[in-house]
Design a protein around this motif. Structure first.
Motif, PDB file in Angstrom:
ATOM      1  N   VAL A  84       9.801  48.445 -24.870  1.00  0.00           N
ATOM      2  CA  VAL A  84      10.061  47.627 -23.678  1.00  0.00           C
ATOM      3  C   VAL A  84      11.474  47.945 -23.203  1.00  0.00           C
ATOM      4  O   VAL A  84      12.444  47.724 -23.923  1.00  0.00           O
ATOM      5  CB  VAL A  84       9.906  46.119 -23.977  1.00  0.00           C
ATOM      6  N   THR A  85      11.572  48.491 -22.003  1.00  0.00           N
ATOM      7  CA  THR A  85      12.875  48.952 -21.511  1.00  0.00           C
ATOM      8  C   THR A  85      13.679  47.871 -20.795  1.00  0.00           C
ATOM      9  O   THR A  85      14.875  48.044 -20.596  1.00  0.00           O
ATOM     10  CB  THR A  85      12.686  50.162 -20.567  1.00  0.00           C
ATOM     11  N   LEU A  86      13.044  46.800 -20.399  1.00  0.00           N
ATOM     12  CA  LEU A  86      13.770  45.694 -19.762  1.00  0.00           C
ATOM     13  C   LEU A  86      14.286  44.759 -20.849  1.00  0.00           C
ATOM     14  O   LEU A  86      13.523  44.000 -21.450  1.00  0.00           O
ATOM     15  CB  LEU A  86      12.869  44.943 -18.790  1.00  0.00           C
ATOM     16  N   SER A  87      15.582  44.806 -21.091  1.00  0.00           N
ATOM     17  CA  SER A  87      16.148  44.032 -22.197  1.00  0.00           C
ATOM     18  C   SER A  87      15.966  42.529 -22.010  1.00  0.00           C
ATOM     19  O   SER A  87      15.736  41.801 -22.976  1.00  0.00           O
ATOM     20  CB  SER A  87      17.625  44.369 -22.395  1.00  0.00           C
ATOM     21  N   GLU A  88      16.049  42.055 -20.774  1.00  0.00           N
ATOM     22  CA  GLU A  88      15.874  40.621 -20.523  1.00  0.00           C
ATOM     23  C   GLU A  88      14.455  40.174 -20.867  1.00  0.00           C
ATOM     24  O   GLU A  88      14.248  39.102 -21.431  1.00  0.00           O
ATOM     25  CB  GLU A  88      16.207  40.296 -19.072  1.00  0.00           C
ATOM     26  N   LEU A  89      13.472  41.005 -20.543  1.00  0.00           N
ATOM     27  CA  LEU A  89      12.083  40.698 -20.892  1.00  0.00           C
ATOM     28  C   LEU A  89      11.917  40.663 -22.406  1.00  0.00           C
ATOM     29  O   LEU A  89      11.332  39.721 -22.950  1.00  0.00           O
ATOM     30  CB  LEU A  89      11.135  41.732 -20.277  1.00  0.00           C
ATOM     31  N   ALA A  90      12.434  41.660 -23.095  1.00  0.00           N
ATOM     32  CA  ALA A  90      12.334  41.700 -24.556  1.00  0.00           C
ATOM     33  C   ALA A  90      13.003  40.479 -25.176  1.00  0.00           C
ATOM     34  O   ALA A  90      12.467  39.877 -26.118  1.00  0.00           O
ATOM     35  CB  ALA A  90      12.952  42.988 -25.092  1.00  0.00           C
ATOM     36  N   THR A  91      14.134  40.089 -24.637  1.00  0.00           N
ATOM     37  CA  THR A  91      14.845  38.912 -25.141  1.00  0.00           C
ATOM     38  C   THR A  91      13.992  37.654 -24.975  1.00  0.00           C
ATOM     39  O   THR A  91      13.875  36.848 -25.897  1.00  0.00           O
ATOM     40  CB  THR A  91      16.195  38.747 -24.407  1.00  0.00           C
ATOM     41  N   ARG A  92      13.379  37.484 -23.796  1.00  0.00           N
ATOM     42  CA  ARG A  92      12.529  36.314 -23.565  1.00  0.00           C
ATOM     43  C   ARG A  92      11.327  36.315 -24.509  1.00  0.00           C
ATOM     44  O   ARG A  92      10.949  35.280 -25.052  1.00  0.00           O
ATOM     45  CB  ARG A  92      12.038  36.273 -22.115  1.00  0.00           C
ATOM     46  N   LEU A  93      10.713  37.481 -24.706  1.00  0.00           N
ATOM     47  CA  LEU A  93       9.526  37.552 -25.561  1.00  0.00           C
ATOM     48  C   LEU A  93       9.877  37.322 -27.035  1.00  0.00           C
ATOM     49  O   LEU A  93       9.022  36.900 -27.807  1.00  0.00           O
ATOM     50  CB  LEU A  93       8.802  38.887 -25.371  1.00  0.00           C
ATOM     51  N   GLY A  95      11.949  35.063 -27.789  1.00  0.00           N
ATOM     52  CA  GLY A  95      12.222  33.634 -27.823  1.00  0.00           C
ATOM     53  C   GLY A  95      13.702  33.318 -27.820  1.00  0.00           C
ATOM     54  O   GLY A  95      14.096  32.176 -28.048  1.00  0.00           O
ATOM     55  N   GLU A  96      14.522  34.320 -27.546  1.00  0.00           N
ATOM     56  CA  GLU A  96      15.962  34.117 -27.499  1.00  0.00           C
ATOM     57  C   GLU A  96      16.360  33.604 -26.119  1.00  0.00           C
ATOM     58  O   GLU A  96      15.696  33.915 -25.129  1.00  0.00           O
ATOM     59  CB  GLU A  96      16.685  35.439 -27.796  1.00  0.00           C
ATOM     60  N   PRO A  97      17.429  32.829 -26.042  1.00  0.00           N
ATOM     61  CA  PRO A  97      17.862  32.329 -24.730  1.00  0.00           C
ATOM     62  C   PRO A  97      18.352  33.472 -23.844  1.00  0.00           C
ATOM     63  O   PRO A  97      18.985  34.411 -24.321  1.00  0.00           O
ATOM     64  CB  PRO A  97      18.993  31.356 -25.058  1.00  0.00           C
ATOM     65  N   VAL A  98      18.038  33.368 -22.571  1.00  0.00           N
ATOM     66  CA  VAL A  98      18.458  34.360 -21.584  1.00  0.00           C
ATOM     67  C   VAL A  98      19.362  33.673 -20.593  1.00  0.00           C
ATOM     68  O   VAL A  98      19.014  32.624 -20.051  1.00  0.00           O
ATOM     69  CB  VAL A  98      17.238  34.969 -20.851  1.00  0.00           C
ATOM     70  N   GLU A  99      20.525  34.269 -20.377  1.00  0.00           N
ATOM     71  CA  GLU A  99      21.442  33.702 -19.392  1.00  0.00           C
ATOM     72  C   GLU A  99      20.898  33.927 -17.998  1.00  0.00           C
ATOM     73  O   GLU A  99      20.486  35.030 -17.655  1.00  0.00           O
ATOM     74  CB  GLU A  99      22.810  34.382 -19.490  1.00  0.00           C
ATOM     75  N   ALA A 100      20.887  32.873 -17.218  1.00  0.00           N
ATOM     76  CA  ALA A 100      20.454  32.999 -15.822  1.00  0.00           C
ATOM     77  C   ALA A 100      21.556  33.709 -15.055  1.00  0.00           C
ATOM     78  O   ALA A 100      22.719  33.328 -15.122  1.00  0.00           O
ATOM     79  CB  ALA A 100      20.183  31.632 -15.225  1.00  0.00           C
ATOM     80  N   THR A 101      21.196  34.768 -14.365  1.00  0.00           N
ATOM     81  CA  THR A 101      22.170  35.505 -13.564  1.00  0.00           C
ATOM     82  C   THR A 101      21.789  35.339 -12.101  1.00  0.00           C
ATOM     83  O   THR A 101      20.920  36.052 -11.601  1.00  0.00           O
ATOM     84  CB  THR A 101      22.194  37.000 -13.940  1.00  0.00           C
ATOM     85  N   PRO A 102      22.416  34.367 -11.438  1.00  0.00           N
ATOM     86  CA  PRO A 102      22.068  34.133 -10.033  1.00  0.00           C
ATOM     87  C   PRO A 102      22.500  35.320  -9.170  1.00  0.00           C
ATOM     88  O   PRO A 102      23.531  35.940  -9.420  1.00  0.00           O
ATOM     89  CB  PRO A 102      22.865  32.880  -9.676  1.00  0.00           C
ATOM     90  N   HIS A 103      21.678  35.630  -8.199  1.00  0.00           N
ATOM     91  CA  HIS A 103      21.993  36.699  -7.255  1.00  0.00           C
ATOM     92  C   HIS A 103      22.448  36.072  -5.957  1.00  0.00           C
ATOM     93  O   HIS A 103      21.871  35.100  -5.492  1.00  0.00           O
ATOM     94  CB  HIS A 103      20.765  37.567  -7.015  1.00  0.00           C
ATOM     95  N   GLU A 104      23.487  36.652  -5.394  1.00  0.00           N
ATOM     96  CA  GLU A 104      23.982  36.145  -4.116  1.00  0.00           C
ATOM     97  C   GLU A 104      22.951  36.426  -3.025  1.00  0.00           C
ATOM     98  O   GLU A 104      22.323  37.470  -3.009  1.00  0.00           O
ATOM     99  CB  GLU A 104      25.293  36.834  -3.747  1.00  0.00           C
ATOM    100  N   ALA A 105      22.807  35.476  -2.121  1.00  0.00           N
ATOM    101  CA  ALA A 105      21.926  35.689  -0.978  1.00  0.00           C
ATOM    102  C   ALA A 105      22.437  36.858  -0.164  1.00  0.00           C
ATOM    103  O   ALA A 105      23.626  37.002   0.063  1.00  0.00           O
ATOM    104  CB  ALA A 105      21.870  34.431  -0.116  1.00  0.00           C
TER     105      ALA A 105
END
Length: 111
Positions: A84-93, A95-105
């Motif tokens: 799995v190349t998307l680290s955020e996806l792997a982290t969620r799967l 069960g580890e907490p993922v920091e929300a990274t808001p994107h500017e409009a």
């Protein structure tokens, strides 16, 4: 990790993706249909709807399987996540907490 937990996390991920697809569809479809008189473009817009529906269906199936699998059944999630190349996806799967990274409009990340 228990297969119940794996199915639960995969189902939640698919449900989130289905919601994202619905939001994209509601934003992109009207604009694309106004811009194009091309039948292929119209079919692609309809594909957004099918994409969202299929993801929602997979989420429903995974949620149902989650309740049917014995809690003693285990899976090697780390081995499954190696590719799995998307680290955020792997982290969620995991069960580890993922920091929300808001994107500017108005900011568009292209990669």
């Amino acid at each position: 990790m228990s297969l119940q937990l794996v199915f639960s996390r995969l189902g939640a991920e698919c449900a989130d993706l289905a919601e994202l697809a619905e939001r994209l569809q509601s934003v992109l479809a009207p604009a694309l249909l106004r811009l194009a008189d091309d039948a292929d473009c119209h079919r692609n817009v309809q594909s957004l709807d099918l994409f969202a529906q299929r993801l929602a269906g997979v989420a429903t199936i995974l949620d149902a399987l989650h309740g049917q699998v014995p809690s003693a059944w285990q899976a090697d999630v780390e081995a499954a996540l190696r590719d799995v190349t998307l680290s955020e996806l792997a982290t969620r799967l995991r069960g580890e907490p993922v920091e929300a990274t808001p994107h500017e409009a108005g900011v568009l990340d292209l990669f």
